[in-house]
Each structure stands twice: as C-alpha cells, then as structure tokens.
Design an enzyme around this catalytic site. Sequence first.
Site, mmCIF file in Angstrom:
data_model
loop_
_atom_site.group_PDB
_atom_site.id
_atom_site.type_symbol
_atom_site.label_atom_id
_atom_site.label_comp_id
_atom_site.label_asym_id
_atom_site.label_seq_id
_atom_site.Cartn_x
_atom_site.Cartn_y
_atom_site.Cartn_z
ATOM 1 N N HIS A 147 3.173 2.447 -8.333
ATOM 2 C CA HIS A 147 4.602 2.795 -8.410
ATOM 3 C C HIS A 147 5.273 2.227 -9.659
ATOM 4 C CE1 HIS A 147 5.061 3.820 -3.864
ATOM 5 N NE2 HIS A 147 4.675 4.856 -4.580
ATOM 6 N N ASP A 174 3.756 -4.097 -2.145
ATOM 7 C CA ASP A 174 4.637 -3.439 -1.175
ATOM 8 C C ASP A 174 3.926 -3.155 0.145
ATOM 9 O OD1 ASP A 174 6.593 -3.456 -3.083
ATOM 10 O OD2 ASP A 174 6.588 -1.284 -3.430
ATOM 11 N N HIS A 223 -0.249 -1.723 -7.272
ATOM 12 C CA HIS A 223 -0.287 -0.279 -7.008
ATOM 13 C C HIS A 223 0.513 0.452 -8.066
ATOM 14 C CE1 HIS A 223 3.497 -1.354 -5.053
ATOM 15 N NE2 HIS A 223 3.818 -0.087 -4.918
ATOM 16 N N ASP A 263 8.098 0.924 -10.294
ATOM 17 C CA ASP A 263 8.804 -0.363 -10.271
ATOM 18 C C ASP A 263 7.843 -1.549 -10.276
ATOM 19 O OD1 ASP A 263 8.263 0.496 -7.513
ATOM 20 O OD2 ASP A 263 9.423 -1.262 -6.892
ATOM 21 N N HIS A 264 6.546 -1.251 -10.349
ATOM 22 C CA HIS A 264 5.526 -2.299 -10.436
ATOM 23 C C HIS A 264 4.729 -2.208 -11.738
ATOM 24 C CE1 HIS A 264 5.868 -3.335 -6.034
ATOM 25 N NE2 HIS A 264 6.557 -2.206 -6.147
HETATM 26 FE FE FE Z 1 8.060 -1.411 -4.974
HETATM 27 ZN ZN ZN Z 2 5.739 0.624 -4.093
#
Ligand code: FE
Ligand code: ZN
Length: 257
Positions: A57, A131, A55, A59-60
């Site tokens: 975000h 997540d 996804h 942090d990914h």
């Molecule tokens: Fe995350």
């Molecule tokens: Zn996330």
Amino acid sequence: MSSHKIVPIPAFTDNYIWAIIQNNCCAVVDPGEAEPVLAFCRSNNLELTHILITHHHWDHTNGIKELLDTYPGIPVYGPDYGNIAHLTIRLREDDEVVIPELGLNLKVLEVPGHTLDHIAYVGDSGVFCGDTLFSGGCGRLFEGTPVQMNKSLGKLMQLPADLSVYCTHEYTLANLAFAKAVEPANQELAVYQQWAIEQRENGNPTLPTTIGKEKAINPFLRTNEYSVKTNMEQRLGRQLSSSDEIFAVIRGWKDNF
Ligand code: FE
Ligand code: ZN
C-alpha cells in the site's frame, strides 16, 4: 542482547514509520513518505541504512524512492509476493533479516489478509506487523479472505505474550470503541480504553502494544471466547460454529461500524 531503540516517526494523519536506531545507524519500517524520515535523521544525526516494507500500500511505500535519492543503494526488504518497486531483497516465510549494525535478527512471517503480499518481521524486541494487527483491531480485508486473515492473526498470537507489537496506524481509540460493542463486559478492555484515551489526550502514541494485551482486549483475537461467540450469535440471531465464521462476522460489523 540488542541495544537498539525503536521510536515512531509520525506520518500523514495516523501512520507511524517505526525507526530502529543503534549508534548512528537507522532503519525504517514502511516509509509512506520520505520527508519526516529525512527530517528525523537530520535532527538526530542518523544515517539511514535499511528500509523494511510490510506490504504494497502507498502509505507504506511511497517514500522509498525519495529516501533512495538521498541514501543511494541502501537495501530495501519486502515481500517476494507482489510487485513493490525498488525492493532489493525479497522475503518469504521463515526468511531471516540479519542486520548486525542495528542488532537486528528478524524472522519473516507471511500474514496475508489485509493484502496478499503482507509480511511481518519478528525479532526479540518486537514484531513489525504493518496493517495486519492493530491495537484493538486488525486490517481491513482488501485482498484476502476472513479465513486467511484469521490464520495470519493466529500466527501472531503464537508469539510471546510480552512481545511488543509495532503497528503502523494509530487507530486504537476507534478500535476500542468497537471492541466495547463486541464485549461490553470485558473489564481489562475498559481499563485499557481509559489508559488509551489519556495517552492520546497527552499527545502520546498508544503503541507499541503487546501480544498478551491484544489477546485480552482485541475482539479479532478473541473469537474463541465464549462471551464473544454468544454476543455475536445474539446480534445475528443464529448460531456460529467456527472461529473463522465468528471472525468474518466481527470483521463485517467493524467495516460498517
Ligand atoms: Fe496502512
Ligand atoms: Zn495497508
């Protein structure tokens, strides 16, 4: 049977970038930063060959560009829905990701809820669920509705009980403290919490978990349990009639726990 290994590369404070390794090839799932991946590949003499994204975000995804600088032109898989930069292969429900050099044959599930673009990758050796599902918990609803997320988790619950679950965050201890508040009398949860505390004290990850374990201890997968329903009804002082409704109440409580 595939012979790849799957190992976590720690990133930020509580992320795991899962590395899938066979021979000297390596794929990573959700590289939120590049440096730990590059260091891991260098020290294990591996060549990064594929990037998989669950996804959008940061942090990914924030490590994608820098990884491509070092490994130009490698394929980057991710959700068709949405607008993640640098993707080369866009995936939808039931699409397959076949990577022979890694012994990987993954099927894509769309699992909206945490975000609307969220997908999971399911193979014989496990599910990479980003997540969406955590051990003892699930992702916050940043974009989707409780109904969407409950349905997405329901899809994951259909997977084999012994299937490994590769979540992207080490949130287990905090999740289990909350799970205990929802289900104080769940014995398997109490035993699992003790195990998880020991794992963390010894500096080990609590992940991967399994689908079967999560069905037994994760309150977000247990909305059909009589004890969960009645505990939540007592807390609220009113009746709850559906799994979706119970899920929404548990999610709302966790947001403020
Ligand atoms: Fe995350
Ligand atoms: Zn996330």
